[in-house]
Design a protein around this motif. Structure first.
Motif, PDB file in Angstrom:
ATOM      1  N   VAL A  50     -30.730  21.608   3.544  1.00  0.00           N
ATOM      2  CA  VAL A  50     -31.504  22.690   2.933  1.00  0.00           C
ATOM      3  C   VAL A  50     -32.519  22.138   1.942  1.00  0.00           C
ATOM      4  O   VAL A  50     -32.220  21.206   1.196  1.00  0.00           O
ATOM      5  CB  VAL A  50     -30.542  23.657   2.187  1.00  0.00           C
ATOM      6  N   ILE A  51     -33.716  22.759   1.934  1.00  0.00           N
ATOM      7  CA  ILE A  51     -34.711  22.445   0.899  1.00  0.00           C
ATOM      8  C   ILE A  51     -34.948  23.713   0.081  1.00  0.00           C
ATOM      9  O   ILE A  51     -35.043  24.811   0.654  1.00  0.00           O
ATOM     10  CB  ILE A  51     -36.046  21.985   1.531  1.00  0.00           C
ATOM     11  N   ALA A  52     -35.015  23.563  -1.232  1.00  0.00           N
ATOM     12  CA  ALA A  52     -35.361  24.705  -2.089  1.00  0.00           C
ATOM     13  C   ALA A  52     -36.592  24.347  -2.902  1.00  0.00           C
ATOM     14  O   ALA A  52     -36.728  23.211  -3.365  1.00  0.00           O
ATOM     15  CB  ALA A  52     -34.198  25.046  -3.017  1.00  0.00           C
ATOM     16  N   ALA A  53     -37.497  25.322  -3.050  1.00  0.00           N
ATOM     17  CA  ALA A  53     -38.706  25.115  -3.854  1.00  0.00           C
ATOM     18  C   ALA A  53     -38.854  26.280  -4.817  1.00  0.00           C
ATOM     19  O   ALA A  53     -38.534  27.420  -4.484  1.00  0.00           O
ATOM     20  CB  ALA A  53     -39.924  25.031  -2.949  1.00  0.00           C
ATOM     21  N   VAL A  54     -39.325  25.973  -6.029  1.00  0.00           N
ATOM     22  CA  VAL A  54     -39.466  26.997  -7.065  1.00  0.00           C
ATOM     23  C   VAL A  54     -40.892  26.981  -7.611  1.00  0.00           C
ATOM     24  O   VAL A  54     -41.453  25.914  -7.863  1.00  0.00           O
ATOM     25  CB  VAL A  54     -38.463  26.724  -8.216  1.00  0.00           C
ATOM     26  N   PHE A  55     -41.473  28.171  -7.753  1.00  0.00           N
ATOM     27  CA  PHE A  55     -42.754  28.324  -8.441  1.00  0.00           C
ATOM     28  C   PHE A  55     -42.525  29.205  -9.661  1.00  0.00           C
ATOM     29  O   PHE A  55     -41.827  30.200  -9.586  1.00  0.00           O
ATOM     30  CB  PHE A  55     -43.781  29.022  -7.542  1.00  0.00           C
ATOM     31  N   GLY A  56     -43.176  28.839 -10.764  1.00  0.00           N
ATOM     32  CA  GLY A  56     -43.121  29.717 -11.925  1.00  0.00           C
ATOM     33  C   GLY A  56     -42.502  29.059 -13.127  1.00  0.00           C
ATOM     34  O   GLY A  56     -42.142  27.885 -13.077  1.00  0.00           O
ATOM     35  N   PRO A  57     -42.396  29.818 -14.230  1.00  0.00           N
ATOM     36  CA  PRO A  57     -42.845  31.202 -14.345  1.00  0.00           C
ATOM     37  C   PRO A  57     -44.365  31.284 -14.195  1.00  0.00           C
ATOM     38  O   PRO A  57     -45.079  30.483 -14.787  1.00  0.00           O
ATOM     39  CB  PRO A  57     -42.421  31.614 -15.762  1.00  0.00           C
ATOM     40  N   ARG A  58     -44.823  32.240 -13.382  1.00  0.00           N
ATOM     41  CA  ARG A  58     -46.260  32.453 -13.188  1.00  0.00           C
ATOM     42  C   ARG A  58     -46.516  33.953 -13.160  1.00  0.00           C
ATOM     43  O   ARG A  58     -45.567  34.736 -13.043  1.00  0.00           O
ATOM     44  CB  ARG A  58     -46.736  31.781 -11.909  1.00  0.00           C
ATOM     45  N   GLU A  59     -47.796  34.316 -13.247  1.00  0.00           N
ATOM     46  CA  GLU A  59     -48.124  35.737 -13.302  1.00  0.00           C
ATOM     47  C   GLU A  59     -47.570  36.454 -12.062  1.00  0.00           C
ATOM     48  O   GLU A  59     -47.742  35.971 -10.938  1.00  0.00           O
ATOM     49  CB  GLU A  59     -49.654  35.896 -13.338  1.00  0.00           C
ATOM     50  N   ASP A 122     -40.390  32.367  -8.436  1.00  0.00           N
ATOM     51  CA  ASP A 122     -40.219  32.522  -6.989  1.00  0.00           C
ATOM     52  C   ASP A 122     -39.421  31.362  -6.414  1.00  0.00           C
ATOM     53  O   ASP A 122     -39.786  30.204  -6.588  1.00  0.00           O
ATOM     54  CB  ASP A 122     -41.597  32.596  -6.322  1.00  0.00           C
ATOM     55  N   VAL A 123     -38.340  31.714  -5.759  1.00  0.00           N
ATOM     56  CA  VAL A 123     -37.426  30.707  -5.203  1.00  0.00           C
ATOM     57  C   VAL A 123     -37.443  30.802  -3.676  1.00  0.00           C
ATOM     58  O   VAL A 123     -37.207  31.876  -3.114  1.00  0.00           O
ATOM     59  CB  VAL A 123     -35.978  30.954  -5.709  1.00  0.00           C
ATOM     60  N   TYR A 124     -37.738  29.697  -3.025  1.00  0.00           N
ATOM     61  CA  TYR A 124     -37.759  29.654  -1.560  1.00  0.00           C
ATOM     62  C   TYR A 124     -36.691  28.696  -1.078  1.00  0.00           C
ATOM     63  O   TYR A 124     -36.636  27.542  -1.510  1.00  0.00           O
ATOM     64  CB  TYR A 124     -39.120  29.185  -1.044  1.00  0.00           C
ATOM     65  N   ILE A 125     -35.840  29.170  -0.184  1.00  0.00           N
ATOM     66  CA  ILE A 125     -34.786  28.328   0.382  1.00  0.00           C
ATOM     67  C   ILE A 125     -35.028  28.234   1.888  1.00  0.00           C
ATOM     68  O   ILE A 125     -35.078  29.258   2.578  1.00  0.00           O
ATOM     69  CB  ILE A 125     -33.395  28.936   0.108  1.00  0.00           C
ATOM     70  N   GLU A 126     -35.220  27.030   2.375  1.00  0.00           N
ATOM     71  CA  GLU A 126     -35.424  26.830   3.813  1.00  0.00           C
ATOM     72  C   GLU A 126     -34.250  26.022   4.365  1.00  0.00           C
ATOM     73  O   GLU A 126     -34.001  24.886   3.929  1.00  0.00           O
ATOM     74  CB  GLU A 126     -36.719  26.051   4.086  1.00  0.00           C
ATOM     75  N   VAL A 127     -33.541  26.612   5.309  1.00  0.00           N
ATOM     76  CA  VAL A 127     -32.466  25.883   5.976  1.00  0.00           C
ATOM     77  C   VAL A 127     -33.115  25.078   7.105  1.00  0.00           C
ATOM     78  O   VAL A 127     -33.715  25.641   8.015  1.00  0.00           O
ATOM     79  CB  VAL A 127     -31.402  26.850   6.535  1.00  0.00           C
ATOM     80  N   ILE A 128     -33.016  23.775   7.006  1.00  0.00           N
ATOM     81  CA  ILE A 128     -33.640  22.904   8.010  1.00  0.00           C
ATOM     82  C   ILE A 128     -32.679  22.681   9.175  1.00  0.00           C
ATOM     83  O   ILE A 128     -33.062  22.592  10.323  1.00  0.00           O
ATOM     84  CB  ILE A 128     -33.988  21.546   7.354  1.00  0.00           C
ATOM     85  N   GLN A 129     -31.407  22.589   8.849  1.00  0.00           N
ATOM     86  CA  GLN A 129     -30.375  22.455   9.886  1.00  0.00           C
ATOM     87  C   GLN A 129     -29.123  23.176   9.396  1.00  0.00           C
ATOM     88  O   GLN A 129     -28.740  23.018   8.238  1.00  0.00           O
ATOM     89  CB  GLN A 129     -30.083  20.981  10.134  1.00  0.00           C
ATOM     90  N   ALA A 130     -28.526  23.978  10.290  1.00  0.00           N
ATOM     91  CA  ALA A 130     -27.382  24.794   9.886  1.00  0.00           C
ATOM     92  C   ALA A 130     -26.105  24.313  10.559  1.00  0.00           C
ATOM     93  O   ALA A 130     -26.063  24.162  11.780  1.00  0.00           O
ATOM     94  CB  ALA A 130     -27.634  26.249  10.245  1.00  0.00           C
TER      95      ALA A 130
END
Ligand code: UDP
Length: 243
Positions: A50-59, A122-130
């Motif tokens: 799994v990869i997780a990416a976070v943006f923020g705090p932003r407007e 904003d939190v994005y979680i991408e499952v690359i392999q399950a």
């Protein structure tokens, strides 16, 4: 779909992938794996990646969604089309919408949202392999990515599933154990306060099994939490040395 093995636990008490009942899969963790986001993490539990990416705090965007007294936390859990063997629909499935919600609710318990009025995180979680346990691996990665982004939090969140396979309680189920076992219980904890921030149960456990299962989960979570802190320490101490 993977076929059911003849036995999920051998007479010697060994699981399909060679583990003992109370063993985690091999775990890998890394933070700061992406350049474009404010924080990121890669977490692997055996075949689950799994990869997780976070943006923020932003407007907050669109702006009418902004709250006057705290930040909003958006969370998207998504499985890539190549993460599973069968054909996965391209859009968000009902399962992904549900998991995005429960993961968001767990993260909201530790992030100091009131420090950032009108903003969004904003939190994005991408499952690359399950291979089983993607929601728990996703949560573990998301909390690392939030910490990597420098977002103030009361604690990290560490998560793992426990379950029952051929009558035996096991830690950190892989896909085959999840599919053919009798019960699957994902647990997420903020370890500093020992507070449970996510608890789901698919299948049936007796009250005694539930108690034992929680103990097993707590043991796994203590190990995962230790690895999370090591991972963050490693990044920030090497950043200090470079400065
Ligand atoms: N899975 C799959 N296709 C899907 C959803 C799940 O193959 O569309 C597999 C995947 O390996 C996943 C496992 O089933 O990890 C268990 O899924 P569950 O819904 O219990 O969630 P998870 O254990 O991943 O949090």
């Amino acid at each position: 779909m993977e076929e059911k093995p003849e036995k999920l636990i051998s007479d010697e008490g060994i699981r399909v992938d060679g583990r003992r009942p109370d063993e985690l899969r091999p775990v890998k963790m890394e933070v700061g794996v992406l350049d474009k986001s404010d924080g990121s993490a890669y977490v692997e539990f055996g075949g689950t990646k799994v990869i997780a990416a976070v943006f923020g705090p932003r407007e907050a965007h669109p702006r009418h969604l902004a709250l006057p007294d705290r930040a909003i936390l958006n969370c998207r859990y998504h499985m890539t089309s190549f993460s599973v063997e069968e054909r996965k629909p391209l859009g968000m499935t009902r399962r992904e919408v549900e998991l995005s919600k429960v993961i968001r609710e767990a993260l909201e318990t530790v992030v100091f949202l009131e420090e950032f009025p009108r903003a969004s995180i904003d939190v994005y979680i991408e499952v690359i392999q399950a291979d089983g346990g993607t929601r728990t691996t996703g949560l573990t990665a998301a909390s690392l990515a939030l910490a990597d982004a420098g977002i103030p939090m009361a604690d990290l969140i560490a998560a793992v599933a426990v379950g029952k396979v051929e009558g035996q309680l096991v830690l950190d189920l892989c896909d085959v154990e999840d599919k053919y076992g009798e019960a699957d219980m994902p647990v997420a904890i903020a370890p500093r306060f020992n507070s449970i921030v996510l608890l789901q149960l698919n299948g049936r456990l007796t009250p005694e099994e539930f108690k034992k299962g929680m103990e097993l989960a707590q043991k796994g979570i203590a190990e995962i939490y230790r690895m999370q802190r090591e991972t963050l320490k490693k990044k920030f101490s090497s950043a200090r040395m470079e400065a």
